[in-house]
Design an enzyme around this catalytic site. Structure first.
Site: not given
Length: 316
Positions: A13-15, A18, A142
């Site tokens: 979430g801090t990326g 994100g 991926k």
């Protein structure tokens, strides 16, 4: 459509993506949880910690979990209905795509998740089997994650099909810079290959739209807003109009581009491979959306996405 908003866990979430997913989830009214690494792993990364606290002030719930503690991941997943992963897949930042396999196992173990959005957001990796080496490495990774998801029968949506506008539009597709040139621009071939470039905030908005939508269950969502389908030459013309000046255009042939990659380090070779596939091969637009796929702007016409002429105005 669901009448009750799903609870969402954002991993990473801090990326770069994100933080935008967290913002979009909160804006849409979803109870939003953000995975927070335990103190020893955060260390002295004060900026990430303060960002987590800012999410908390906005109404998000912080839940501690670590990829080195499988049960903590399972416990975090059990709190929510939807898991969205935004771990970096680019070598110029950090390449953590394969860590998602642990998250897939945690989701499988928890058994309660009704939708998983893995870290995608760029090119449709299912169509990148002939991508240029070593640029195809993140695509192959991926695909391994996709296989694990589908083998585990985890409900999914893959959100993809674009280039990030801040990395491709704001610099007029120039490598090695994030701002547009004002005198001379390097053109890839004739500059007429169409690409799809989307503001990263809009990518997040579309991603969040999918999570309670049965139309996107176990499907790929392609992001193709019409005003974001442009060629490099069109971007240059937009920029020239904004600054009132014609740029000198220097043509770079495909052969010369490939030759220039030989002197790059590995991370930049990966990135250059993506530029090659986008601007010489047209990998974002050289196919029709087929079965088991939807197009975002048709499903969600209410989203007021940022056109590329609007996007470039901030750089003037």
């Amino acid at each position: 459509m669901a009448t009750t908003k799903s609870k969402v866990l954002v991993v990473g979430g801090t990326g770069y993506m994100g933080r935008r997913i967290v913002k979009a989830s909160l804006a849409a009214g979803h109870p939003t949880y953000v995975l927070q690494r335990p103190a020893p792993e955060i260390g002295l990364d004060i900026e990430k910690l303060q960002m987590l606290f800012s999410f908390k002030k906005q109404g998000a719930h912080l839940v501690e979990g670590s990829f080195s503690d499988f049960q903590s991941l399972v416990d975090a997943v059990k709190l929510v209905d939807v898991v969205i992963c935004t771990m970096s897949g680019t070598h110029i930042r950090s390449h953590n795509i394969m860590l998602q396999l642990k998250l897939v196992e945690a989701i499988k173990e928890a058994g309660n998740v009704k939708r998983f959005l893995p870290s995608e957001y760029g090119m449709d990796v299912a169509r990148m089997g002939n991508a240029l080496e070593p640029g195809r490495v993140p695509f192959d990774d991926k695909m391994k994650v996709r296989k694990a998801i589908e083998d585990a029968n985890i409900p999914f949506t893959y959100v993809c099909g674009i280039g990030f506008a801040a990395y491709h539009a704001g610099n007029l597709c120039q490598m090695g810079t994030l701002v547009p040139p004002r005198d001379k621009v390097l053109m890839y071939g004739d500059g007429n290959r169409k690409v799809i470039l989307l503001d990263e905030d809009d990518i997040a908005t579309y991603a969040i739209k999918t999570i309670d939508d049965p139309r996107t269950l176990n499907k790929t969502l392609h992001l193709r807003p019409p005003e974001c389908i442009v060629s490099q030459r069109q971007l240059v013309e937009i920029w020239e109009g904004l600054i009132g000046k014609k740029l000198e255009k220097v043509t770079l042939s495909k052969e010369d581009f490939l030759a220039s990659m030989k002197d790059m380090d590995y991370a930049n070779q990966v990135g250059a491979g993506h530029f090659h596939d986008m601007y010489y091969e047209g990998c974002l637009t050289n196919f029709e959306i087929g079965e088991n796929a939807e197009e975002a702007s048709k499903l969600y016409p209410e989203v007021k996405y940022t056109r590329m002429d609007e996007f470039l105005k901030i750089y003037v």
